[in-house]
Design a protein around this motif. Structure first.
Motif, PDB file in Angstrom:
ATOM      1  N   VAL A   1      -1.257  -7.760   1.610  1.00  0.00           N
ATOM      2  CA  VAL A   1      -0.223  -6.858   1.080  1.00  0.00           C
ATOM      3  C   VAL A   1       0.399  -7.514  -0.155  1.00  0.00           C
ATOM      4  O   VAL A   1       0.623  -8.731  -0.176  1.00  0.00           O
ATOM      5  CB  VAL A   1       0.855  -6.578   2.144  1.00  0.00           C
ATOM      6  N   ASP A   2       0.700  -6.692  -1.212  1.00  0.00           N
ATOM      7  CA  ASP A   2       1.359  -7.245  -2.394  1.00  0.00           C
ATOM      8  C   ASP A   2       2.875  -7.078  -2.279  1.00  0.00           C
ATOM      9  O   ASP A   2       3.404  -6.667  -1.239  1.00  0.00           O
ATOM     10  CB  ASP A   2       0.805  -6.571  -3.657  1.00  0.00           C
TER      11      ASP A   2
ATOM     12  N   ALA B   1       4.890  -4.950  -3.486  1.00  0.00           N
ATOM     13  CA  ALA B   1       5.380  -3.582  -3.294  1.00  0.00           C
ATOM     14  C   ALA B   1       4.973  -2.991  -1.943  1.00  0.00           C
ATOM     15  O   ALA B   1       5.255  -1.821  -1.673  1.00  0.00           O
ATOM     16  CB  ALA B   1       4.856  -2.692  -4.421  1.00  0.00           C
TER      17      ALA B   1
ATOM     18  N   ARG C   1       1.863  -2.527  -0.956  1.00  0.00           N
ATOM     19  CA  ARG C   1       0.583  -1.848  -0.995  1.00  0.00           C
ATOM     20  C   ARG C   1      -0.472  -2.702  -0.285  1.00  0.00           C
ATOM     21  O   ARG C   1      -0.492  -3.941  -0.428  1.00  0.00           O
ATOM     22  CB  ARG C   1       0.150  -1.585  -2.446  1.00  0.00           C
ATOM     23  N   ILE C   2      -1.358  -2.066   0.447  1.00  0.00           N
ATOM     24  CA  ILE C   2      -2.418  -2.783   1.184  1.00  0.00           C
ATOM     25  C   ILE C   2      -3.590  -3.004   0.234  1.00  0.00           C
ATOM     26  O   ILE C   2      -4.143  -2.055  -0.327  1.00  0.00           O
ATOM     27  CB  ILE C   2      -2.867  -1.968   2.424  1.00  0.00           C
ATOM     28  N   LEU C   3      -3.948  -4.280   0.045  1.00  0.00           N
ATOM     29  CA  LEU C   3      -5.041  -4.639  -0.852  1.00  0.00           C
ATOM     30  C   LEU C   3      -6.342  -4.923  -0.112  1.00  0.00           C
ATOM     31  O   LEU C   3      -7.427  -4.730  -0.667  1.00  0.00           O
ATOM     32  CB  LEU C   3      -4.653  -5.868  -1.682  1.00  0.00           C
TER      33      LEU C   3
ATOM     34  N   LEU D   1      -6.332   1.340   2.042  1.00  0.00           N
ATOM     35  CA  LEU D   1      -6.058   0.884   0.681  1.00  0.00           C
ATOM     36  C   LEU D   1      -5.288   1.924  -0.111  1.00  0.00           C
ATOM     37  O   LEU D   1      -4.652   1.595  -1.118  1.00  0.00           O
ATOM     38  CB  LEU D   1      -7.372   0.548  -0.033  1.00  0.00           C
ATOM     39  N   ALA D   2      -5.310   3.175   0.321  1.00  0.00           N
ATOM     40  CA  ALA D   2      -4.556   4.215  -0.378  1.00  0.00           C
ATOM     41  C   ALA D   2      -3.111   4.293   0.114  1.00  0.00           C
ATOM     42  O   ALA D   2      -2.306   5.038  -0.459  1.00  0.00           O
ATOM     43  CB  ALA D   2      -5.240   5.572  -0.182  1.00  0.00           C
ATOM     44  N   GLY D   3      -2.760   3.577   1.152  1.00  0.00           N
ATOM     45  CA  GLY D   3      -1.414   3.648   1.707  1.00  0.00           C
ATOM     46  C   GLY D   3      -0.660   2.344   1.556  1.00  0.00           C
ATOM     47  O   GLY D   3      -1.060   1.437   0.824  1.00  0.00           O
ATOM     48  N   SER D   4       0.455   2.241   2.261  1.00  0.00           N
ATOM     49  CA  SER D   4       1.285   1.037   2.216  1.00  0.00           C
ATOM     50  C   SER D   4       1.471   0.526   3.633  1.00  0.00           C
ATOM     51  O   SER D   4       1.146   1.191   4.622  1.00  0.00           O
ATOM     52  CB  SER D   4       2.649   1.343   1.579  1.00  0.00           C
TER      53      SER D   4
ATOM     54  N   GLU E   1       4.109   0.286   5.268  1.00  0.00           N
ATOM     55  CA  GLU E   1       5.115   1.014   6.033  1.00  0.00           C
ATOM     56  C   GLU E   1       4.494   2.044   6.991  1.00  0.00           C
ATOM     57  O   GLU E   1       5.113   2.419   7.989  1.00  0.00           O
ATOM     58  CB  GLU E   1       6.104   1.730   5.104  1.00  0.00           C
TER      59      GLU E   1
END
Length: 1018
Positions: free
Chosen positions: A645-646, A648, A650-652, A670-673, A675
């Motif tokens: 996770v970065d 922000a 975001r899932i990398l 990868l398109a989500g976060s 949360e």
């Protein structure tokens, strides 16, 4: 002697031998046709071999076309013989030649074997192919392969003959190549191979691996023929062994048939000697004499014209009339047998018709089912190793299960008449069990040797090619030396030929221009005089001085060179060496670089800097690529669900285990976060929590247990543990989060807690029951003891009253009062005392479970010394020798451990052998986290079937003996050690003594001692 000469001698030898055999046939000289009384050489083989040998000899003398034609004539004869062999005829009928001087059963003039014909055919083709080898490499290789095949057949035949002579084996009988034919084939094949070898000489064709094919073909042919020969021997040996087993089966069936006939005849003879035969006599006689006849279905006897049935009687009675007619209609022999077919079934019958000494005539017939009768007769090995068929005429009586194997059936006559036949076929199991490893071993060994020979042949040809190339290169070098000398003279560099001592012997090229001196002023001077004092020149002089001129070979150095009047120029000096007839010389090439030195230095500097920069960039790029691949592989193979996770959220990255656990695909994740994985009630404040962590990221284990959950794609709440690990990459902070699924761990923990609660409740309830029961049992026991004493007092009060009874009553009452009542009171008293001891033991045992343990480090030397001191009176009284070694400390309750060793030592003293001096020895040692104590005695020992019971409650080794006790001591020991996570073990030999092994932890938190592995016999 060259290859060509050897080839001529070999071909001539083959031609000579073939011609001698031809003359021997015509002159009727049998000793030359079949020497050594071995396989003879037929006329057709000698005729064809003579033509092929003539072709090889002519080709070796350069008569290529004549040799090819002669060889092809011999090949045509061999081909015709091969075709006629396949058709079953011979090339030359025996009548065309007088064969009275030979064994006509062993030899025929045209009896060329197939192997010999194939070998001669291959050799005949090799001659023209080898002669045409100059046109094509493949023609040469093909001719060599043909020659190698014929040579291999000859060698194999010769080896087979030698093996037959030395070992008396028959492995050469398969291909039937005579020793004389083997010699001829070997000589012709060797001659043709040598011609092919000469054709493969360097200069005609380049060395190639295909030239090893003839060697490989010949070696494989030898291997195949050896395999076929060994296989032929194996089949012969198996056939011989199978025939022995078949004869054994035939003998067994004959014996069974004779036994059946004898039994039927014996019963008929017994009946014929009796004038009047009662039915029960027939029955008993049949039963007595036919009990070993399996498969009997009916037995009929006719005596005095009356037929009687004897057991066994069954549904087959319907065949009685049919078998009686088959046995006695038109039959006059005393004994007969045959087959009865009825209702699709076959039965065997045996009949006898006899007349006794009184003239009384009896006829008897017995009917059998074939299968049980045959199976009882056949040996077990026949049943398991063969497929068996028993025929009577066209009728199949018995068929065993088909066990596979070959299709070769052996047929043998069997039974009482010629109509019986037994057919046997060996099974796969039998063939595998009896089959030797010689054929496969020969095949594998031959294949390996073939490959090695082919490789050796190829390497030899390559070596010859290299040698020829070297000779050609030397010749070309000599031719180019003159051209080279002219070329050197025209070079723009100064070329100096220098001796080993540094003296200049020759000057070539532009030496006068570069050194600004004439050639005459340079020759004869030392080369050092022309080398400057700059670093390059200084190094060159020092190296030459220290290591000699040879050490400078290959040197290329920039240095200053002195010209005329001491002027210096910059030059490149290159030093090489060459050998001459006068010794080793050194070539100094001096190139003027005065005008370009600065440009070259600058260029080299820039190029070197650029190369270093490029290498650094490439190394960094390779490392980055490798790191990325390793990181991706490590992430995917992780057994834990891991996501990257970065800042922000975001899932990398989203690894395989995370996809399995949470149900998202990689693209969805990868398109989500992050949360979306958080419970809905935490999502509003999770961004703030994440930002606080990013301000000071560190390795952190988040909340454990049921308090932390992850939300799967389908909404499932999964309890997890989360490990956070920050990563710094290109100025960014990334966080690797590892999710551990706790569902299974929580389920197991719940089950363990439930089991523990239930176990503690059951244990507490059991202890309460034991305590209450023991306590309540004491009240009636006290009453029983009190009333027994009161009863004894009442009896004493009755004694004065006995005098008032009449004499007869008084005598009876006194007997009761003096004997029965005291005896009963004694039994009551002893039983109540024993019961009291057992109840007290139960109370003591139940208190052990309730009493809290005072755990601490225990000085075992002090504890055991106190135990021995408490029993010192008994030890002294019985003269017991007690030894106590130095004992390690342990972890436990000192009071309860004192009870453990007191009970064990007391037990050892109780059961010492009175026949010998008692000895008790206490030792100890350390085994990892445990202390091991041993109490060993030389007492009576414990039988093996009692050793598992001595630790049970109320169990005593001698319950009826005079040793006191209630059987609770070792049960107490086991209970105390279980509470200490310890263990007790027993090693005992009856009549020699016992050894109790006590294992206790040396520190708190050690695992259960029952898992400790010890050598208890040491």
């Amino acid at each position: 002697m060259g290859i060509g000469t050897i080839s001529k001698w070999l071909g001539g030898g083959a031609l000579t031998v073939a011609a001698v055999v031809l003359v021997a046939w015509l002159a009727r000289v049998g000793a030359l046709v079949e020497p050594w009384r071995s396989e003879p050489l037929d006329y057709s083989t000698a005729f064809a071999a003579a033509w092929v040998a003539l072709g090889v000899v002519l080709a070796s003398f350069g008569r290529r076309w004549a040799g090819s034609v002669a060889a092809l004539v011999g090949g045509a004869v061999a081909a015709l013989s091969l075709v006629q062999n396949l058709a079953g005829t011979t090339l030359i009928p025996a009548g065309l030649l007088d064969t009275d001087f030979l064994d006509a059963t062993r030899v025929s003039p045209g009896r060329m074997s197939s192997a010999t014909a194939l070998a001669l055919l291959c050799l005949s083709q090799s001659v023209p192919l080898v002669q045409l080898g100059a046109r094509s490499r493949w023609l040469l290789v093909s001719g060599g392969c043909c020659a190698a095949l014929g040579f291999a057949v000859g060698v194999t035949g010769g080896v087979g003959f030698l093996t037959h002579v030395a070992l008396d084996s028959s492995w050469d009988a398969f291909h039937r190549v005579s020793p004389t034919g083997s010699l001829i084939l070997t000589l012709i094949g060797a001659s043709s191979l040598l011609q092919g070898w000469a054709g493969a000489a360097p200069g005609r064709h380049e060395p190639s691996p295909v030239y090893a094919l003839p060697v490989l073909a010949g070696a494989l042919t030898v291997t195949g023929m050896m395999y076929a020969s060994f296989e032929y021997q194996e089949r012969a040996r198996l056939a011989e062994f199978a025939n022995l087993r078949a004869v054994e089966a035939v003998d067994a069936l004959n014996r069974r048939s004779d036994a059946v006939e004898d039994a039927v005849l014996r019963i008929a003879l017994l009946m014929s000697e009796q004038r009047e035969v009662e039915p029960h006599e027939w029955t008993s006689t049949v039963a007595r004499n036919s009990k070993d006849l399996p498969g009997l279905v009916l037995f009929d006897i006719e005596s005095h014209g009356v037929r009687s049935v004897s057991p066994p009687v069954g549904p087959e009675r319907r065949h009685a009339e049919a078998v009686w007619r088959a046995a006695f209609e038109g039959q006059h022999a005393p004994v007969g047998s045959g087959v009865l077919e009825s209702g699709g079934m076959q039965y065997l019958w045996f009949a006898a018709a006899v007349t006794g000494s009184t003239g009384h005539r009896v006829r008897a017939v017995a009917l059998f089912e074939p299968r049980p009768l045959v199976e009882s007769a056949l040996p077990h090995t026949i049943e398991t190793e063969y497929t068996s068929l028993l025929w009577h005429g066209p009728t199949l009586l018995y068929e065993s299960p088909d066990r596979g194997g070959s299709s070769d059936w052996a047929e043998y006559p069997v039974g009482p008449d010629a109509g019986w036949r037994l057919r046997l076929k060996p099974s796969d199991t039998f063939l595998r069990s009896r089959r030797g490893e010689a054929p496969v071993t020969a095949l594998l060994a031959g294949t390996i040797c073939s490959a090695l020979l082919a490789a050796a042949a190829h390497l030899t040809l390559v070596a010859r090619g290299r040698a020829a190339e070297s000779r050609r290169a030397n010749q070309e070098l000599a031719e180019s030396r003159e051209f080279l000398a002219q070329l050197v003279a025209s070079l723009p560099e100064a070329v100096l030929t220098v001796a080993a001592d540094g003296r200049i012997e020759k000057v070539d090229g532009a030496a006068p221009q570069v050194l600004a001196r004439s050639g005459a002023s340079i020759v004869g001077r030392n080369v050092d005089e022309f080398i400057g004092l700059d670093p390059g020149g200084t190094k060159l002089r020092q190296t030459k001085k220290q290591s000699g001129m040879e050490s400078l070979v290959g040197t290329v150095v920039d240095a200053e060179v002195f010209g005329q009047d001491g002027q210096c120029i910059y030059a490149v000096i290159r030093i090489t060496a060459f050998n001459t007839a006068a010794g080793r010389k050194y070539l100094w090439t001096v190139t003027d670089i005065q005008w370009r030195r600065q440009a070259e230095q600058e260029n080299r500097r820039l190029v070197e800097a650029l190369r270093r920069k490029n290498d650094d960039l490439q190394t960094a790029l390779d490392e980055a690529r490798d790191n990325a691949q390793r990181f991706e592989a490590l992430l995917e193979s992780s057994p834990e669900a891991t996501l990257l996770v970065d800042e922000a959220g975001r899932i990398l990255e989203f690894n395989r285990r995370a996809r399995e656990l949470l149900g998202y695909t990689r693209d969805e994740a990868l398109a989500g976060s992050v949360e979306m994985l958080v419970p809905p009630e935490i999502r509003p404040r999770h961004a703030g929590i994440r930002e606080n962590y990013m301000r000071a990221p560190d390795n952190r284990m988040m909340a454990r247990g049921r308090d932390l959950v992850a939300i799967a794609k389908d909404g499932t709440r999964i309890p997890v543990e989360i490990n956070l690990s920050p990563l710094r990459f290109r100025g960014r902070v990334l966080v690797a989060a590892s999710l551990i699924d706790l569902r299974e761990r929580l389920r197991v923990a719940d089950e363990l807690r439930t089991s523990e609660r239930r176990l503690r409740a059951a244990n507490k309830e059991l202890e309460s029951i034991v305590y209450v029961a023991s306590h309540d049992m004491r009240s009636p026991l006290v009453n029983l003891q009190g009333f027994s004493r009161q009863l004894a007092g009442a009896v004493k009060k009755l004694e004065p009253l006995l005098a008032q009874l009449p004499p007869e009553a008084r005598a009876e009452a006194e007997a009761v009062m003096a004997q029965e009542v005291p005896e009963a009171l004694t039994f009551i008293s002893s039983s109540t005392r024993k019961m009291d001891g057992l109840i007290k033991g139960l109370l003591r045992l139940s208190r052990l479970g309730r009493a809290p343990l005072q755990m601490a480090e225990v000085d075992m030397n002090h504890l055991v010394a106190e135990t021995v001191r408490n029993t010192q009176f008994v030890i002294n009284e019985r003269g017991i020798q007690v030894e106590v070694a130095d004992l390690p400390r342990c972890w436990g309750d000192e009071i309860q451990l004192g009870q453990v060793f007191s009970n064990i030592v007391d037990n050892a003293i109780k059961y010492l052998d009175p026949a010998r001096s008692g000895r008790v020895r206490v030792t100890g040692r350390v085994a990892g986290d445990y202390a091991v104590y041993e109490v060993e005695d030389n007492g009576i020992g414990i039988a093996p079937d009692h050793q598992a019971q001595v630790f049970e409650i109320f169990h005593r080794l001698a319950p009826d003996g005079d040793v006191p006790g209630e059987g609770l001591g070792l049960a107490v020991v086991r209970r105390i050690l279980d509470r200490h996570d310890g263990d007790v073990r027993l090693v005992s030999t009856p009549g020699q003594g016992s050894r109790f092994i006590v294992i206790l932890p040396r520190r708190a938190g050690a695992r259960a001692a029952s898992e400790v592995q010890l050598d208890e016999n040491s």
